[in-house]
Structures are given as C-alpha cells and as structure tokens.
Enzyme design. Structure first.
Site, PDB file in Angstrom:
ATOM      1  N   GLU A 125     -29.068 -31.049  16.178  1.00 10.77           N
ATOM      2  CA  GLU A 125     -29.629 -31.478  14.904  1.00 10.77           C
ATOM      3  C   GLU A 125     -29.789 -32.990  14.789  1.00 10.77           C
ATOM      4  OE1 GLU A 125     -26.995 -29.809  12.035  1.00 10.77           O
ATOM      5  OE2 GLU A 125     -27.600 -27.737  12.432  1.00 10.77           O
ATOM      6  N   ASP A 179     -42.128 -26.593  11.984  1.00 13.40           N
ATOM      7  CA  ASP A 179     -41.765 -26.866  13.376  1.00 13.40           C
ATOM      8  C   ASP A 179     -40.285 -27.227  13.491  1.00 13.40           C
ATOM      9  OD1 ASP A 179     -42.759 -27.335  16.146  1.00 13.40           O
ATOM     10  OD2 ASP A 179     -42.050 -29.376  15.742  1.00 13.40           O
ATOM     11  N   HIS A 194     -33.492 -27.879  14.572  1.00 10.67           N
ATOM     12  CA  HIS A 194     -33.073 -29.264  14.797  1.00 10.67           C
ATOM     13  C   HIS A 194     -32.774 -29.988  13.492  1.00 10.67           C
ATOM     14  CE1 HIS A 194     -33.887 -29.237  19.127  1.00 10.67           C
ATOM     15  NE2 HIS A 194     -34.890 -28.420  18.829  1.00 10.67           N
ATOM     16  N   ARG A 222     -46.086 -23.185   8.189  1.00 10.01           N
ATOM     17  CA  ARG A 222     -45.328 -22.947   9.420  1.00 10.01           C
ATOM     18  C   ARG A 222     -44.547 -24.227   9.670  1.00 10.01           C
ATOM     19  NH1 ARG A 222     -44.591 -25.413  14.730  1.00 10.01           N
ATOM     20  NH2 ARG A 222     -43.981 -23.762  16.156  1.00 10.01           N
ATOM     21  N   ASP A 255     -35.532 -38.971  15.414  1.00  9.83           N
ATOM     22  CA  ASP A 255     -34.973 -37.884  14.621  1.00  9.83           C
ATOM     23  C   ASP A 255     -34.591 -38.376  13.230  1.00  9.83           C
ATOM     24  OD1 ASP A 255     -33.927 -34.957  15.299  1.00  9.83           O
ATOM     25  OD2 ASP A 255     -32.502 -35.885  13.904  1.00  9.83           O
ATOM     26  N   GLU A 276     -39.885 -22.079  12.763  1.00 12.54           N
ATOM     27  CA  GLU A 276     -39.783 -21.916  14.212  1.00 12.54           C
ATOM     28  C   GLU A 276     -38.348 -22.198  14.647  1.00 12.54           C
ATOM     29  OE1 GLU A 276     -41.375 -24.006  18.324  1.00 12.54           O
ATOM     30  OE2 GLU A 276     -40.510 -25.129  16.657  1.00 12.54           O
ATOM     31  N   ASN A 310     -38.535 -32.623  11.199  1.00 11.94           N
ATOM     32  CA  ASN A 310     -37.423 -33.115  12.017  1.00 11.94           C
ATOM     33  C   ASN A 310     -37.636 -34.510  12.578  1.00 11.94           C
ATOM     34  OD1 ASN A 310     -34.973 -32.731  13.861  1.00 11.94           O
ATOM     35  ND2 ASN A 310     -36.616 -32.999  15.360  1.00 11.94           N
TER      36      ASN A 310
END
Length: 766
Positions: A191, A235, A239, A233, A204, A259, A147
């Site tokens: 997002e 993150d 978002h 995994r 972002d 997540e 992200n």
C-alpha cells in the site's frame, strides 16, 4: 493525524477546470442496475481515430491516434454486438515525455487529475460521448487512478511541483520498491511503496492524509457530474488502504468496479465490502487455466464458481472477463478458435457482469503488454467474423433474459454437470455447456440434469438454432462436437431470435383496434345524455370494463414482447450494417469497373490512332516502294543492256585488262585474273573494289548501304541486300551474276569459268 497532514488540508489549490464546466444530467443508472449491463472495454488510443487511420506499432508504446470522437463514430459497431455499456481508458492529463518505456497512451501515468488528456479530445468531446451513449440507452464507465501519479525517472528524482493538485513532496509516501515477496507477506509495503521502475516510477499518494481524501472525494464528484459518468473502474485498488474506499465510493455515487489483481479468493473478496464490485480475477485464473490446456480438468473451474459464490459479498456484481489490457490474450496462449468461443460464451453467461475486451471479437492474439494493445482499426471493424457474430448472439439471449426474467440478475449460477473436459452451467432459464477439447474434440453424448426446464419442453440451441426436447423429468440429452459451446433456451421464449413470429403481435394490435370500435359503438348506442335503464348502463359499464381489461392484457402482452422486439431490432441493425457494407463493396466494385472501362476506351482510342498512323505509314511506304519499283524497272532495262555488253566483253581475250564499254558514259570495265591482284583503272571516284579469295565467297566493300539487283542465268531479278557494308557473294560454276547498285546504275559481274583448262574469275565493275 500528523502536523504535516493537518497543514496539507489547507494548501491544496482549488480544482478550476471541472468546476468551470457545465455538468451533464446526473446518471440515473443505479449501482445495482449494472448487474444487467454487458460491458465492452476500450483502450481509447487504440479503438478509433477521429479522422484517417494510421499504422500502429504496439512495440513502440506510443500514441496511435484514438479519440473520444472516434468512439462515437463506432457506437453502432459496439451496440450491434449487444453491449449496453463501454469502459474507456483514464481521461486525466498524463506525463508528456517520451520515455524508454514509451508514452502514456494508456492513461495510467497521470500528472493532473483536473485536466483532460488532450490526445483524446476536449471536454466537449467527452461530454458528447456520454450524451451519445445515453441516447442509445447505453452507459459510460470511466477508468480512474487514485493510488499513484507518473514520473519519468527514478523515485528519488521526483519533482512533485509538476503534479496537480498534489504538488508537494509530502503528499507522497517515501520512495521504496514493492517486491514480489511483499505481495505474499507485507500488505503495508503493497500500500505504501511505489509501483513502476527507474525509467517510469509511479509516485505513491499518501491516501491516509485527510486533505488527500477530501480532494479525491471532491474530484470524483466533479468528474462524475461534469461528464455524466454512470460507473467507475478503479485501478490498483489493493495498493490503497481499504478504509479509503468507503468514502470515495459514497462520493462517486455510481457503481464502482475495483481492480484487485490477485487470484486468491480469500484476499480479493473482502474488498467488495468497500466497493460495489470487483474484477473477478479468481475466476479469470481458473477459467483461462481450464481452457488454455485441453488436458486440464474442469474440476478447478467448477470449484472456483462455487467458492466465489460462497465467499464474496455479492457475486452478481463482480465482473467476469477473459482478456484485458494487463493480461495476454487467450489466443496467444492457445491458438484454437473453438476453445476461444467457449471462453467468450462462458464470460457472458457464467454470471456477474460480462466484460469483453476490444479485439476479442476480431480474434486478436497479442501476448503480454504491449502486444495485447493492438489498434482495432487494423481489423477493418469487420462484423462478419465468427467471434463478432457469436458475441452478438450470446449477448442478445442474455439481454432477453434480463428483460424477461426479473430474478435472472440475482440468481446464482449452478454447476449442473462436469467431467474431464466438459462443464455445464444453469442460471435462470439459460443452460450453457462448455468443452475444453478444442477443435479436435471428439463427439460426446451428455445428459444434463437439473436444467430447470419443464418435462417434455421444446428447447432450442441458440448458436445453431437446433431444436431439442427435454424428457419427462426435464433432463436434456445433447451431443458435443468439435469442442464447441452450446446454449439452450426455451423455444417459445427465443422464437424472435431463431424464427421471427410477428403473427401474435399483429393479432394483438388487431384486437386493440376492434376494441376501439366496440367502444365507439357503445358510445353511439348509449349516449350519456339519454336516459337509460340501469341494465343498459350496467351493460355499458361492463363493456368498458371488459375493454379496459383486454387492453391491459394486450399492453402486458406487448411489453412481454419488448425484449423480442429489441432483439429483432438489434438483428435488423446488424443486418443493416452488413447490407451497408455489401453496398459499399458493390459501389467500390462499380467504380473499379468504370475505371477499367475508361482505361479500355482510352486504350482503344490509342490503338485507333496508332492504326491510322500505321495506315499512313504503310501508304507512304507503298509510295516509296512504287517509286523504287519504277526505279528498279529502269535499272532492269539498264542492267539488261549492260548484261549484253558484258557478255560481249567476256568474249574478249582472257588477259585483256581494259575494255572500252559500248556505253562509255556509264562506266569502265575491269577484268581481274585469279592469281593476280585486282586491277583498278578508270577515273570514276565511285568505283568499287572486290577482293578475290580462294574460296567461292567474295566480299564487297561499299561506301554506303543500298539495295542491289541481282541477275542470274539469262536475265536480271530484284533482291534485298544486307544492311552491312560488306557482302559475301557465292560464285556460280558457270553462270555469271550481275549486281546493280541502286539508285546509281553500276553493275558488278562475277563469273567463274574454265578456258583452256585454266580456271579463273572475272570481276567487272561497270
């Protein structure tokens, strides 16, 4: 696609680092295989340094020294708890500055996704970690961030040229902050706006751009290949737009665990349509709320279990957890070890893929970030804590069931009992019972129905190895004490855990050996070259068939025992670690005792030397005393003679002031009356002066310190004198006192007497 997006597809620099590295063999762990994994989460910087440990002040939020090589050195510690996979921090190169929020030790402020975080080690170190894990039949999960990147400052000050491979400002969404209201009502803002703050903002990435998606797909393929990664995994999944994840997931080619930091089941579960699994935050919130407060009802937790199973695409691929680096530790919310035990057992056995966060096994109790990111080395890596041993036991029974029951991994979890404080679950052949009362809980008798056990079946509670038996309907009567969790399993299946039984294995091996002898004997009796009747040949064939059948049965029996062997091996490894620790402690104690012995010997030698010196000193003093005694004996003779002379002199008239001594070569006599001042005559320079007072005490002023001899009554005796230069002398009423100053023979005689009713004192200095 916009013009800017089209342009960006051609100006991304090639990823040089990963492509120049020889990849490791492709992981053979399929996404569905992760159902059977048990994961230990590691913050790389806080788990184990490569060399010596150092204090770690979590409040400073700085690097403390953990490395990938440090993890390799502690794999026994992890595996002996029954874990089959580890999840490590993001590996990418980070923001280098030390900010008011600390440093990027956690790995979520990346600036170059094609370079490694040098604080953790080299490419070779990370590959070595993967190789070491695979050699143990364990798996590697790496945390990745898609992200955002990290920038030390407000978003408006971003210098994108420091970011790689997205070095142009157009790769990022325009700067805006996400508000708490956005999470409830504006998914677009969630997002496209930025996380972070004015101290460290998180630029972002515009993941809608084709060039960005292509680069990320290329990057994740390289990362997985080069480092032999078995799972990811991911993150901050929510978002990023959902449409991004399908291609990314396919490019990775391994299990992906996203997540989605939200407890709403209807919001979270849909993300599993793009990724294999999710961190089960809906269950986390229900679990912690139920056990953090003894007054909570278990109904909320039971409802969450049922709803998640009905709503999510595949609950068995969700990850169950009770602590992590983003949430406060359980013991910071409720300081009750028994309640924590319930939470840990639930995490492992409730269903899905269990994750235990480093430090849970040591009872760490840090609150919110950064307090919950403690350095594990400060615990000493103890393998004897109640929680470490609890995790090892529960992981082993789960691992056993994974091996023994093919349907266990895909079986749903059933809630078979609830009341105000208790909840019981059944999954496969395991029944687990939980209480939120904590260590002050009362004793309660509970009957568990729908256990899946047979009627009159022997059962064992694996945490205490207590035996029980179901009733004729398979129901189980249990007693809950002190709010402790309980795990029930078939006695026959769990024999290896509580009472090792190698007799059956020995019998099978012996049977195989016997069959081999039968085969040899048959071959001797019926050689192939010898013509034999059909019946004999059939007998041979039948014998071989029987042997082959029995051997297959034996091999199947051996395979069925494999989980027990592995459980036993894990237990023996744990025991070996404990024995090694005890041996190290014994060696340390032996070294300490040897040091004490050496110190005592050195002290004894010192005392012997001092004793010899003291003996020498005593002998020297004895010699001096002997000489003094000799001198005093001579003085005694002289004093006696002087005493006689003085006595004769005392017979002279009272007012005579000067009397010639019979021993003229020795001294003069001076006689003083009480009312008069002392008379000083004679030529001797060493004459002494005695002041005469009205009291019976006198003072003598001397030029130096000497011992004095004192004569009382009719003869002299030797006495010690004070070290002062003055002496108070008590005068007797009638008898004279004679003092001799040594080593020179000078005599003072003091006497008080009455003559013709007039009292006077006489002082004579000889």
């Amino acid at each position: 696609m916009s013009l800017s997006q089209s342009k960006r597809s051609t100006d991304v620099p090639p990823p040089e680092l990963f492509n120049a590295t020889t990849p490791l063999p492709r992981s053979n762990v399929k996404p569905n295989d992760w159902r059977g994994k048990s994961i230990y989460q590691i913050i790389t910087d806080r788990f184990s340094p490569s060399n010596s440990t150092m204090p770690c002040d979590v409040a400073k939020r700085q690097y403390c020294g953990g490395t990938w090589q440090g993890i390799i050195s502690r794999l026994d510690y992890i595996q002996n708890m029954g874990f089959t996979a580890i999840w490590i921090s993001p590996i990418t190169a980070q923001l280098n500055e030390t900010t008011a929020l600390g440093e990027a030790y956690h790995g979520y402020w990346q600036q170059n996704i094609f370079a490694l975080n040098s604080h953790f080690g080299t490419i070779g170190d990370l590959q070595a970690l993967a190789i070491a894990l695979h050699a143990r039949n364990m798996s590697l999960m790496v945390d990745v961030v898609v992200n955002h990147f990290g920038w030390a400052g407000n978003g408006s000050t971003l210098d994108s040229s420091k970011m790689y491979p997205f070095g142009d400002r157009t790769y990022y969404h325009p700067y805006c902050e996400i508000t708490s209201q956005d999470y409830r009502s504006d998914q677009t803002a969630v997002e496209q706006c930025w996380l972070g703050d004015d101290i460290v903002s998180l630029p972002d990435i515009d993941t809608t751009a084709t060039s960005v998606r292509q680069m990320y797909d290329q990057w994740i393929r390289s990362l997985v290949s080069v480092f032999g990664v078995d799972g990811l995994r991911i993150d901050t999944v929510r978002h990023v737009e959902k449409s991004f994840w399908s291609d990314f997931n396919a490019a990775a080619g391994v299990y992906t665990l996203g997540e989605v930091f939200d407890g709403d089941i209807t919001y979270t579960c849909p993300y599993q349509e793009q990724l294999h699994g999710l961190l089960n935050y809906p269950l986390y919130y229900s679990l912690t709320k139920t056990f953090e407060d003894a007054s909570s009802n278990t109904t909320l937790l039971a409802a969450a279990i049922t709803t998640i199973q009905d709503s999510c695409q595949d609950p068995t691929l969700l990850a169950t957890f009770s602590e992590n680096h983003d949430n406060p530790r359980f013991l910071s919310q409720r300081n009750d070890l028994n309640a924590q035990m319930n939470v840990i057992v639930f995490t492992i056995l409730a269903g899905g893929i269990p994750i235990i966060y480093q430090g849970q096994e040591q009872g760490f109790s840090g609150g919110n970030d950064p307090a919950n990111r403690e350095a594990l080395w400060e615990s000493g890596y103890s393998t004897k804590t109640p929680l470490y041993m609890l995790i090892a036991s529960v992981n082993q029974v789960r691992n056993h069931e994974v091996f023994a029951s093919p349907n266990y991994l895909t079986a749903s979890t059933s809630v078979i009992y609830t009341d105000d404080h208790h909840i019981a679950l059944q999954k496969g052949n395991i029944v687990s019972l939980y209480s939120n009362e904590g260590s002050n809980g009362t004793s309660s008798d509970i009957t568990l129905e729908d256990t899946g056990f047979q009627g009159n079946q022997p059962i064992v509670e694996i945490l205490t190895c207590r035996s029980a038996t179901t009733d004729s309907n398979g129901n189980l009567r249990v007693t809950v004490q002190e709010g402790l969790p309980q795990v029930f399993y078939s006695s026959e299946a769990i024999t290896m855990t509580c009472t090792p039984d190698f007799a059956r294995l020995d019998a099978i091996v012996k049977k195989l050996e016997d069959n081999d002898e039968d085969i040899r004997q048959i071959a001797i009796d019926f050689p192939h070259s010898e013509p034999a009747s059909r019946s004999r040949r059939l007998l041979v064939d039948e014998s071989f068939t029987i042997v082959q059948t029995e051997r297959k049965e034996a091999v199947a029996a051996l395979k069925s025992l494999q989980p027990k062997w592995e459980a036993r091996i894990s237990a023996l490894k744990l025991e070996r670690v404990c024995l090694r620790k005890a041996r190290e402690e014994a060696q340390a104690e032996r070294v300490s005792l040897q040091r004490e012995k050496d110190d005592l010997q050195e002290q004894e030698s010192k005392y012997q030397r001092e004793s010899m010196d003291l003996d020498t000193s005593v002998k020297q003093r004895e010699n001096v005393v002997a000489k003094h005694e000799q001198t005093l004996r001579k003085a005694y003779v002289e004093i006696s003679k002087a005493y006689g002379d003085v006595t004769k002199a005392m017979g002279k008239p009272f007012d005579q002031t000067l009397v010639q001594s019979p021993r003229k070569s020795q001294a003069n006599f001076i006689v003083a009356d009480q009312p008069k001042q002392p008379i000083h005559t004679g030529s001797e320079p060493e004459h002494q002066v005695l002041r005469v007072n009205d009291t019976l005490g006198e003072e003598i002023t001397t030029a130096d310190n000497h011992a004095l001899s004192q004569s009382v009554d009719h003869g002299p005796r030797i006495v010690d004198h004070l070290e002062s230069k003055q002496l108070s002398l008590p005068l007797p009423s009638r008898r004279p006192i004679v003092f001799a100053k040594l080593p020179k023979i000078q005599v003072l005689l003091l006497q008080q007497r009455h003559t013709n009713r007039q009292r006077f004192r006489e002082v004579i200095i000889i």
